[in-house]
Design an enzyme around this catalytic site. Structure first.
Site: not given
Ligand code: NAI
Ligand code: NA
Length: 395
Positions: A52, A110, A139, A234, A273
């Site tokens: 996202f 980080d 995340a 969840y 996903v």
């Molecule tokens: P993702 O794993 O694709 O993206 C995570 C991002 O965070 C990446 O850019 C990664 O490099 C960065 N990251 C992780 N640890 C870090 C750190 N310590 N310092 C800097 N950057 C860091 O995850 P996704 O799924 O896009 O999740 C983003 C948000 O959306 C989360 O809050 C998640 O809970 C929420 N979300 C996800 C859903 C899903 O089905 N995947 C649904 C609804 C909300």
């Molecule tokens: Na993201």
């Protein structure tokens, strides 16, 4: 080198630069066809490299010509060892953005740390002066607290009772029952410390105190609710407590930004996903059924479609359509009664034998491999590629 997928459990250890590039270019094309009226101009995205967050960066840059700073935590390549996918995504995004005359720079490190916050602040001051939007899309399974040095680990567990339900191993297609023991000790607090709102608030406090937030500044973080099927693990589990905390933080942020008319929002997004969601038990089975139902109804969306709708039909539209808890809902189509009733019906029928037909296991797998740049249309995987890709605007 020739790069092939190498999976271990829920992760893939390799990533393909060309496939990642294709994915990014496809998202850019999608957004170019849907410009954002009165969209953001100077945007900081925390978690900008995948999922996202990447979609938010692309929507800002290509929807309203925004300058973007992306913060993420990705593994750079080494000779003979590919980078993590977010590295290649960010390189592809920046290369294209620069070609198109858009400002785009990145910080890899980080985001929870004071060092990365200070570095980002400095870059904003030097290059943009101020920002009008901050997207918080982290995340992470762990967080080292910047002030105490304490390392917290989040857990994905139910609270109170053992939760037993079906899940699928999407690699083998095997549907089987799993039981997850309830959390114990400090699990809830630890999960809140990692995935709750404290770090988001810290970013806002720092940037506000340094006067780099514009008048009418907006910030958004992403949350999830989901169906009763996954509730125990969840929304009513440890991660749900963290999301409660994140959602409450949005109101605190709005309160703290009153003098600049700033606003903090949470957007509840659809189950998709991503690297983060593949690791959560039960969710992969739910997603493979959900995809099938939503695709059949013609309402399936990926990250980019979700964020485009968030910007164009909520955040930068007349009406945010907030729910009774003050949240933006772009999970509205996922949560539709007809969609949920159908998923629940299929859930009862899902077995290893039936899932390939009643669910979209294939779509799940393709999306999973796509995350790492594999199985992407138009990419020749037999061709040698350079793994040593550079992110041009990396600080
Ligand atoms: P993702 O794993 O694709 O993206 C995570 C991002 O965070 C990446 O850019 C990664 O490099 C960065 N990251 C992780 N640890 C870090 C750190 N310590 N310092 C800097 N950057 C860091 O995850 P996704 O799924 O896009 O999740 C983003 C948000 O959306 C989360 O809050 C998640 O809970 C929420 N979300 C996800 C859903 C899903 O089905 N995947 C649904 C609804 C909300
Ligand atoms: Na993201």
């Amino acid at each position: 080198m020739i790069i092939e997928p190498k999976t271990r459990g829920f992760i893939c250890l390799t990533a393909h630069p060309k496939g990642c590039e294709q994915n990014v270019l496809k998202q850019i094309e999608y957004i170019k066809s849907k410009p954002t009226t009165n969209g953001p101009k100077k945007v900081l995205v925390i978690g900008a490299s995948t999922g996202f967050g990447l979609a938010s960066r692309i929507t800002s840059a290509y929807g309203s010509n925004a300058s973007t700073i992306g913060v993420f935590f990705e593994k750079p390549p080494k000779e003979g060892r590919p980078a993590s996918p977010g590295w290649y995504n960010s390189a592809a995004f920046e290369n294209q953005a620069h070609k198109d005359g858009l400002y785009a720079k990145s910080i890899n490190g980080d985001a929870f740390s004071n060092e990365i916050k200070d570095q980002t602040l400095k870059l904003i001051k030097e290059d943009l002066g101020e920002i009008d939007m901050l997207v918080y899309s982290l995340a992470s399974p762990v967080r080292t607290h910047p002030n105490t040095g304490k390392r917290y680990k989040s857990v994905l567990k139910p609270i109170g009772d053992t939760f037993t339900n079906n899940t699928v191993d999407f690699h083998t297609g095997e549907v089987k029952e799993i039981s997850i023991e309830p959390c114990s000790g400090d699990d809830i607090d630890n999960t809140i410390a990692v995935m709750g709102g404290e770090d988001w608030q810290m970013w806002i406090d720092l940037l506000k105190s340094e006067n780099v937030l514009s008048k009418d500044f907006k910030t958004v973080a992403y949350s999830y609710i989901g169906p009763s099927l996954t509730e125990a693990v969840y929304r009513k589990g440890t991660i749900g407590r963290a999301k409660d905390d994140l959602e409450a933080t949005a109101f605190k942020i709005t309160e703290s930004l009153k003098d600049i008319n700033g606003k903090g929002y949470v957007s509840v997004n659809k189950a998709l996903v991503t690297q983060a969601s593949s690791a959560i038990p039960v969710i992969p089975l739910y997603i493979s059924l959900l995809y099938k139902v939503m695709k059949e109804k013609g309402i399936h969306e990926g990250c980019i479609e979700q964020i485009e709708r968030l910007f164009n039909e909520r955040l930068y539209a007349e009406d945010l359509q907030l729910d009774e808890q003050g949240r933006i809902r772009v999970d509205d189509w996922e949560m539709r009664d007809d969609v949920q009733a159908k998923v629940l019906e299929l859930w009862q029928e899902a077995t290893t034998e039936t899932l390939p037909t009643i669910g979209d296991l294939e779509g799940y797998k393709i999306d999973f491999f796509n995350l790492f740049g594999f199985d992407v249309e138009g990419v020749d995987y037999d061709k040698d590629v350079d793994e040593m890709v550079v992110i041009p605007g990396l600080q």
